[in-house]
Each structure stands twice: as C-alpha cells, then as structure tokens.
Design a protein around this motif. Structure first.
Motif, PDB file in Angstrom:
ATOM      1  N   GLU A  76      20.308  56.948  83.129  1.00 51.53           N
ATOM      2  CA  GLU A  76      21.525  56.316  82.641  1.00 51.53           C
ATOM      3  C   GLU A  76      21.190  55.198  81.661  1.00 51.53           C
ATOM      4  OE1 GLU A  76      24.896  56.147  86.025  1.00 51.53           O
ATOM      5  OE2 GLU A  76      23.036  55.131  86.570  1.00 51.53           O
ATOM      6  N   ILE A  77      22.162  54.874  80.825  1.00 50.02           N
ATOM      7  CA  ILE A  77      22.053  53.666  80.021  1.00 50.02           C
ATOM      8  C   ILE A  77      23.101  52.669  80.511  1.00 50.02           C
ATOM      9  CG2 ILE A  77      21.087  54.723  77.956  1.00 50.02           C
ATOM     10  CD1 ILE A  77      23.919  54.723  76.774  1.00 50.02           C
ATOM     11  N   GLU A  78      22.782  51.396  80.364  1.00 52.16           N
ATOM     12  CA  GLU A  78      23.676  50.323  80.805  1.00 52.16           C
ATOM     13  C   GLU A  78      24.003  49.418  79.620  1.00 52.16           C
ATOM     14  OE1 GLU A  78      23.519  46.264  83.571  1.00 52.16           O
ATOM     15  OE2 GLU A  78      21.953  47.818  83.763  1.00 52.16           O
ATOM     16  N   MET A  79      25.273  49.033  79.530  1.00 53.37           N
ATOM     17  CA  MET A  79      25.717  48.072  78.539  1.00 53.37           C
ATOM     18  C   MET A  79      26.472  46.961  79.262  1.00 53.37           C
ATOM     19  SD  MET A  79      24.687  49.069  75.525  1.00 53.37           S
ATOM     20  CE  MET A  79      25.720  48.183  74.351  1.00 53.37           C
ATOM     21  N   ARG A  80      26.389  45.749  78.718  1.00 52.49           N
ATOM     22  CA  ARG A  80      27.086  44.615  79.316  1.00 52.49           C
ATOM     23  C   ARG A  80      27.920  43.896  78.268  1.00 52.49           C
ATOM     24  NH1 ARG A  80      21.927  42.014  82.684  1.00 52.49           N
ATOM     25  NH2 ARG A  80      21.496  43.879  83.955  1.00 52.49           N
ATOM     26  N   GLY A  81      28.955  43.241  78.737  1.00 52.68           N
ATOM     27  CA  GLY A  81      29.806  42.487  77.819  1.00 52.68           C
ATOM     28  C   GLY A  81      30.552  41.404  78.561  1.00 52.68           C
ATOM     29  N   VAL A  82      31.084  40.446  77.816  1.00 53.24           N
ATOM     30  CA  VAL A  82      31.812  39.321  78.401  1.00 53.24           C
ATOM     31  C   VAL A  82      33.252  39.333  77.896  1.00 53.24           C
ATOM     32  CG1 VAL A  82      32.028  36.809  78.510  1.00 53.24           C
ATOM     33  CG2 VAL A  82      29.783  37.879  78.705  1.00 53.24           C
ATOM     34  N   SER A 116      30.772  55.072  75.840  1.00 56.52           N
ATOM     35  CA  SER A 116      31.255  55.274  77.212  1.00 56.52           C
ATOM     36  C   SER A 116      30.800  54.135  78.117  1.00 56.52           C
ATOM     37  CB  SER A 116      30.749  56.615  77.751  1.00 56.52           C
ATOM     38  OG  SER A 116      31.165  56.812  79.088  1.00 56.52           O
ATOM     39  N   ALA A 117      29.548  53.701  77.963  1.00 54.61           N
ATOM     40  CA  ALA A 117      29.018  52.603  78.774  1.00 54.61           C
ATOM     41  C   ALA A 117      29.715  51.291  78.428  1.00 54.61           C
ATOM     42  CB  ALA A 117      27.508  52.478  78.573  1.00 54.61           C
ATOM     43  N   VAL A 118      30.023  51.081  77.145  1.00 52.76           N
ATOM     44  CA  VAL A 118      30.744  49.875  76.725  1.00 52.76           C
ATOM     45  C   VAL A 118      32.153  49.864  77.320  1.00 52.76           C
ATOM     46  CG1 VAL A 118      31.765  48.675  74.752  1.00 52.76           C
ATOM     47  CG2 VAL A 118      29.424  49.522  74.619  1.00 52.76           C
ATOM     48  N   SER A 119      32.815  51.008  77.293  1.00 58.77           N
ATOM     49  CA  SER A 119      34.153  51.109  77.876  1.00 58.77           C
ATOM     50  C   SER A 119      34.113  50.823  79.372  1.00 58.77           C
ATOM     51  CB  SER A 119      34.734  52.503  77.626  1.00 58.77           C
ATOM     52  OG  SER A 119      34.941  52.735  76.248  1.00 58.77           O
ATOM     53  N   ASP A 120      33.088  51.336  80.034  1.00 61.92           N
ATOM     54  CA  ASP A 120      32.934  51.103  81.468  1.00 61.92           C
ATOM     55  C   ASP A 120      32.700  49.622  81.750  1.00 61.92           C
ATOM     56  OD1 ASP A 120      32.797  52.127  84.125  1.00 61.92           O
ATOM     57  OD2 ASP A 120      30.620  51.934  84.076  1.00 61.92           O
ATOM     58  N   ALA A 121      31.953  48.947  80.878  1.00 59.45           N
ATOM     59  CA  ALA A 121      31.708  47.517  81.039  1.00 59.45           C
ATOM     60  C   ALA A 121      32.994  46.719  80.854  1.00 59.45           C
ATOM     61  CB  ALA A 121      30.652  47.052  80.033  1.00 59.45           C
ATOM     62  N   PHE A 122      33.806  47.120  79.886  1.00 59.83           N
ATOM     63  CA  PHE A 122      35.081  46.447  79.649  1.00 59.83           C
ATOM     64  C   PHE A 122      35.987  46.601  80.863  1.00 59.83           C
ATOM     65  CE2 PHE A 122      39.388  46.034  78.076  1.00 59.83           C
ATOM     66  CZ  PHE A 122      39.304  44.943  77.222  1.00 59.83           C
ATOM     67  N   ARG A 123      36.042  47.796  81.410  1.00 54.30           N
ATOM     68  CA  ARG A 123      36.873  48.053  82.592  1.00 54.30           C
ATOM     69  C   ARG A 123      36.376  47.233  83.778  1.00 54.30           C
ATOM     70  NH1 ARG A 123      37.598  53.491  82.114  1.00 54.30           N
ATOM     71  NH2 ARG A 123      35.441  53.776  82.757  1.00 54.30           N
ATOM     72  N   ASP A 124      35.054  47.116  83.909  1.00 57.38           N
ATOM     73  CA  ASP A 124      34.471  46.337  85.000  1.00 57.38           C
ATOM     74  C   ASP A 124      34.813  44.854  84.858  1.00 57.38           C
ATOM     75  OD1 ASP A 124      32.727  45.974  87.308  1.00 57.38           O
ATOM     76  OD2 ASP A 124      31.278  45.115  85.926  1.00 57.38           O
TER      77      ASP A 124
END
Length: 217
Positions: A76-82, A116-124
């Motif tokens: 998997e790849i992981e992306m993070r955001g604030v 997809s990973a960025v969208s998942d981070a936003f939802r999180d």
C-alpha cells in the motif's frame, strides 16, 4: 480574517460550522463496499462539499507528505494531510492498495492510487469533526456508546428536506442564544418539546415525563 473578530464572534462562527458539519447527509449518501453492513462509508465528494458549504472561507487542506509512503507488507501507499477549520486542526492518514500487472507485477494507475490515498486522508481528517457520524451510526459498533450522544432517527434527518437536498438551518436556543447541537435537536424530539431551546433549558417537568434517564435537580 479572524484578527478582526472578537472571541464571542469566533465562538459563534465555530459553533455554527460544527453544527453544519455534524448534520446528517441527504438520504442515499451512505454507500457500501460489499454486502456487509459494516462496510458502509461516505464517499469523499459529499464530504468535501459539506466542508466547503459549512466552513466557507474558514477552512484549508494541505497534503503534508512530500511523496507517498510505501508499506511493503501490505503493498500500500500512504498519504497524509492536515485539515484546518477555523482554529481547529486535524491530520488524516489515507491508504490505497497498489494495482499491479498480473504477469510482470509492475505498478499500474499509480497516480490514481495517490489520488485515492489523498481522498482517504481527507475523509479521515474530516472524521475528527464528526462529519458523517450521524449517518454511519447505524452501521458502527462505536455508535452504541451513550457518551457519543448519537441516536439513529428513522424519519427525514435534520438538515435535509423531503427531496434529500441539503438545507441545513442553524438554530439557536431561545433562552441563552447558543447554537443547538444535533444532540439538542434529537433530545427535543425525545422529550416532545417544540420550543427551540438547548437541552439545558428544557423544563424539568417535560424531561421527567419523557426522558427515562432524567434525574431531578
């Protein structure tokens, strides 16, 4: 922008935004990844629209990972955001399983996986602000905890009209002027009190009559 506002004005804006963020989504917003009810989720686009419409100019989103973080054990790849909303900040983590060619195992659709990973981070990150909690409560074990103040309402949810279009109205307590929370609105229905007041200002005689958990003061 906030420097010109008083503390009372900021607190009022914050309460209004938090109310709108936590309001139920229109019917059929919740989708399912498979036949299991626990797979219920809310797609990122309705969440993005909710935040834009609720927070107006008082929000921002920034990706904080310079490049995707690769997890070899799960491929998997992981992306993070604030996500910043007014003076509140939430960091989200998002993951996406890499798609690979069945023969040569080369990565396919890499950019789509990153998105997809960025969208998942936003939802999180949005989860911190209780976005979608009312809608996902029927499918989540954590929602049974009474400390969360969540209760599934079978009729048309607050914040939507009969057609399911977004129509979130902020209501204020007639006694103290605070913004009513979703918990307040549900409690008013529970105790059958029609006056627009917060839970604190519902008369004790009404609580005693309809609230089985009420303890008199």
């Amino acid at each position: 922008m906030l420097n010109n506002l008083s503390r009372e004005e900021i607190e009022k804006i914050h309460a209004e935004i938090m109310f709108k963020l936590a309001a139920p989504f229109p019917p059929k917003t919740v989708e399912f990844k498979n036949a299991n009810a626990r797979s219920a989720y809310i797609p990122v686009h309705p969440i993005q629209y909710r935040i834009r419409s609720a927070a107006g100019p008082y929000w921002s989103w920034k990706i904080t990972t310079e490049k995707p973080i690769y997890h070899e054990e799960t491929d998997e790849i992981e992306m993070r955001g604030v996500l910043n909303i007014l003076n509140s900040r939430s960091e989200g983590q998002g993951f996406a399983v890499l798609e690979r060619d069945k023969i040569n195992k080369k990565i396919q659709f890499y950019r789509e996986s990153i998105r997809s990973a960025v969208s998942d981070a936003f939802r999180d990150a949005a989860d911190y602000f209780a976005v979608g909690h009312q809608d996902l409560a029927p499918y989540r074990k954590w929602a049974d905890n009474p400390g969360l103040g969540l209760k599934h309402v079978e009729d048309t949810p607050e914040g939507t009209n009969a057609t399911g279009e977004s129509n979130i109205e902020v209501k204020y307590c007639l006694k103290c002027g605070v913004v009513l929370s979703q918990d307040d609105l549900i409690y008013l229905k529970t105790v059958r009190w029609n006056n627009t007041v917060c839970k604190e200002h519902v008369p004790d005689h009404q609580k005693k009559k309809y609230d089985p958990n009420f303890v008199g003061r």
